[in-house]
Design a protein around this motif. Structure first.
Motif, PDB file in Angstrom:
ATOM      1  N   TYR A  36       0.850  -1.191   0.000  1.00  0.00           N
ATOM      2  CA  TYR A  36       0.000   0.000   0.000  1.00  0.00           C
ATOM      3  C   TYR A  36       0.891   1.247   0.000  1.00  0.00           C
ATOM      4  CZ  TYR A  36      -4.465  -2.341   1.320  1.00  0.00           C
ATOM      5  OH  TYR A  36      -5.614  -3.103   1.362  1.00  0.00           O
ATOM      6  N   SER A  37       0.270   2.403  -0.208  1.00  0.00           N
ATOM      7  CA  SER A  37       0.972   3.684  -0.040  1.00  0.00           C
ATOM      8  C   SER A  37      -0.049   4.685   0.504  1.00  0.00           C
ATOM      9  CB  SER A  37       1.559   4.148  -1.371  1.00  0.00           C
ATOM     10  OG  SER A  37       0.562   4.110  -2.379  1.00  0.00           O
ATOM     11  N   CYS A  38      -0.439   4.484   1.759  1.00  0.00           N
ATOM     12  CA  CYS A  38      -1.468   5.332   2.368  1.00  0.00           C
ATOM     13  C   CYS A  38      -0.995   6.790   2.401  1.00  0.00           C
ATOM     14  CB  CYS A  38      -1.777   4.840   3.778  1.00  0.00           C
ATOM     15  SG  CYS A  38      -2.375   3.130   3.819  1.00  0.00           S
ATOM     16  N   ARG A  39      -1.936   7.687   2.056  1.00  0.00           N
ATOM     17  CA  ARG A  39      -1.617   9.112   1.971  1.00  0.00           C
ATOM     18  C   ARG A  39      -1.022   9.647   3.261  1.00  0.00           C
ATOM     19  NH1 ARG A  39      -5.603  10.451  -2.218  1.00  0.00           N
ATOM     20  NH2 ARG A  39      -7.355  10.213  -0.801  1.00  0.00           N
ATOM     21  N   TRP A  40      -1.506   9.132   4.398  1.00  0.00           N
ATOM     22  CA  TRP A  40      -1.094   9.663   5.692  1.00  0.00           C
ATOM     23  C   TRP A  40      -0.205   8.700   6.467  1.00  0.00           C
ATOM     24  CZ3 TRP A  40      -3.276   5.602   7.875  1.00  0.00           C
ATOM     25  CH2 TRP A  40      -4.544   5.180   7.463  1.00  0.00           C
ATOM     26  N   CYS A  41       0.462   7.778   5.784  1.00  0.00           N
ATOM     27  CA  CYS A  41       1.255   6.761   6.487  1.00  0.00           C
ATOM     28  C   CYS A  41       2.320   7.403   7.369  1.00  0.00           C
ATOM     29  CB  CYS A  41       1.928   5.822   5.487  1.00  0.00           C
ATOM     30  SG  CYS A  41       2.955   4.574   6.308  1.00  0.00           S
ATOM     31  N   SER A  81       5.930  -5.102  13.005  1.00  0.00           N
ATOM     32  CA  SER A  81       5.137  -4.173  12.198  1.00  0.00           C
ATOM     33  C   SER A  81       5.910  -3.830  10.934  1.00  0.00           C
ATOM     34  CB  SER A  81       4.798  -2.923  13.027  1.00  0.00           C
ATOM     35  OG  SER A  81       3.932  -2.080  12.285  1.00  0.00           O
ATOM     36  N   GLY A  82       5.474  -2.786  10.214  1.00  0.00           N
ATOM     37  CA  GLY A  82       6.167  -2.462   8.966  1.00  0.00           C
ATOM     38  C   GLY A  82       5.858  -1.041   8.557  1.00  0.00           C
ATOM     39  N   GLY A  83       5.773  -0.816   7.278  1.00  0.00           N
ATOM     40  CA  GLY A  83       5.559  -1.699   6.170  1.00  0.00           C
ATOM     41  C   GLY A  83       4.486  -2.769   6.423  1.00  0.00           C
ATOM     42  N   ASN A  84       4.418  -3.664   5.454  1.00  0.00           N
ATOM     43  CA  ASN A  84       3.510  -4.795   5.628  1.00  0.00           C
ATOM     44  C   ASN A  84       4.305  -6.077   5.847  1.00  0.00           C
ATOM     45  OD1 ASN A  84       1.450  -6.573   5.780  1.00  0.00           O
ATOM     46  ND2 ASN A  84       0.758  -6.365   3.649  1.00  0.00           N
ATOM     47  N   PRO A 128      -7.647  -2.549   8.238  1.00  0.00           N
ATOM     48  CA  PRO A 128      -8.068  -2.183   6.879  1.00  0.00           C
ATOM     49  C   PRO A 128      -8.127  -0.661   6.746  1.00  0.00           C
ATOM     50  CG  PRO A 128      -9.821  -3.381   8.061  1.00  0.00           C
ATOM     51  CD  PRO A 128      -8.710  -3.198   9.017  1.00  0.00           C
ATOM     52  N   LYS A 129      -7.903  -0.219   5.523  1.00  0.00           N
ATOM     53  CA  LYS A 129      -7.696   1.214   5.331  1.00  0.00           C
ATOM     54  C   LYS A 129      -8.921   1.946   4.794  1.00  0.00           C
ATOM     55  CE  LYS A 129      -3.559   1.181   6.922  1.00  0.00           C
ATOM     56  NZ  LYS A 129      -3.835   0.209   8.001  1.00  0.00           N
ATOM     57  N   PRO A 130      -9.289   3.056   5.476  1.00  0.00           N
ATOM     58  CA  PRO A 130     -10.475   3.841   5.111  1.00  0.00           C
ATOM     59  C   PRO A 130     -10.201   4.712   3.872  1.00  0.00           C
ATOM     60  CG  PRO A 130      -9.271   4.974   6.827  1.00  0.00           C
ATOM     61  CD  PRO A 130      -8.535   3.676   6.584  1.00  0.00           C
TER      62      PRO A 130
END
Ligand SMILES: C[S@@+](CC[C@H](N)C(=O)[O-])C[C@H]1O[C@@H](n2cnc3c(N)ncnc32)[C@H](O)[C@@H]1O
Ligand SMILES: Nc1nc2[nH]cc(C(=O)O)c2c(=O)[nH]1
Ligand code: SF4
Ligand SMILES: [Mg+2]
Length: 242
Positions: A36-41, A81-84, A128-130
């Motif tokens: 993934y590359s979540c906007r707010w990671c 944790s990570g990353g994934n 899971p990501k919103p």
């Protein structure tokens, strides 16, 4: 020969700042790479190339030795944790080694990939990501993961959804309704991941927590959930390795 695991950080002892084990003393092993590359990671350095030089290819034994060097006899719990971390098949060797040495093992993942070694994890958090993340949940994959995990009675599994706005809250309601028997956590989103003004950050996060609690108490679909901040962010801001 033991396989190599891409590791970007090993730290602790600290406390688990999130979710079902909030406050639990633990060590952290953070793997590199994410699908993934979540906007707010808040851990984008694990996948965006900015900390490429810090990635080490370590065996399970290397990692165990480093955990012991860092933590001595001051820990009996390790969070991966990570990353994934679910991208890494070789992590199964680390999980087994930790368990052989009497260590409880927790895992943080977003629920996009399955690994057989999930069955060895004591405390498994699926997050899971919103919509605000910009990612799309593949519910076929998530259904399958939850199905496999709930076949095993003694496994500790929870869902944790980060919420930034109303659309995220609706997504969280939908996820909770889909898996009503899985313990469910709502987590305050940190939208100031680059700030180093800790007191401003604290105020903003507590305001956000207030908002999220209010949304939750008003929702008829959220009667059996827990609302939490990221405790480590309240304590130490956006620092890495805590
Ligand atoms: C960095 S992720 C690593 C594990 C896995 N990739 C995942 O997302 O579950 C660990 C946890 O931090 C949460 N997180 C990431 N960025 C955040 C932010 N800006 N505010 C609140 N939680 C955040 C994720 O949703 C996840 O629950
Ligand atoms: N203290 C502390 N608790 C955490 N819980 C989940 C974390 C993560 O980045 O996965 C994390 C982290 O980075 N630090
Ligand atoms: S899934 Fe986790 S590590 Fe990957 S980008 Fe999203 S928050 Fe970051
Ligand atoms: Mg974190």
């Amino acid at each position: 020969m033991m396989k190599k695991i891409p590791v970007i950080e090993i730290f602790g002892p600290t406390i688990q700042g999130e979710g079902m084990l909030i406050g639990q003393k633990t060590m952290f092993v953070r793997t590199a790479g994410c699908d993934y590359s979540c906007r707010w990671c808040d851990s984008a350095f694990t996948w965006d190339g900015s900390a490429k030089k810090e990635i080490r290819q370590l065996t399970a034994l290397n990692i165990w030795r480093e955990l012991q060097q860092l933590g001595g006899d001051r820990f009996n719990h390790v969070t991966i944790s990570g990353g994934n971390p679910a991208l890494i098949q070789a992590l199964g060797e680390l999980v087994s080694l930790l368990k052989q040495n009497g260590i409880r093992v927790a895992l943080e993942t977003q629920g996009s990939r399955w690994q057989e070694w999930f069955y060895e994890i004591d405390d498994l958090t699926i997050s899971p990501k919103p919509p605000s993340s910009g990612m799309k949940t593949d519910f076929h994959v998530l259904d399958d993961i939850i199905f496999r995990l709930t076949k095993k009675e003694k496994q500790g599994v929870s869902l944790k959804v980060v919420v930034f706005d109303d659309a995220d809250f609706s997504y969280a309601e939908m996820v909770h309704k889909r898996y009503p028997h899985i313990p469910f956590y709502l987590q305050v989103g940190n939208d100031a991941i680059s700030s180093n003004d800790e007191s401003m950050l604290r105020t903003a996060l507590l305001d956000k927590l207030n908002w999220l609690v209010e949304k939750t108490v008003q929702s008829k679909d959220m009667n059996d959930v827990r609302v939490l901040p990221q405790l480590h962010t309240l304590l130490w801001g956006n620092k890495r390795g805590v």
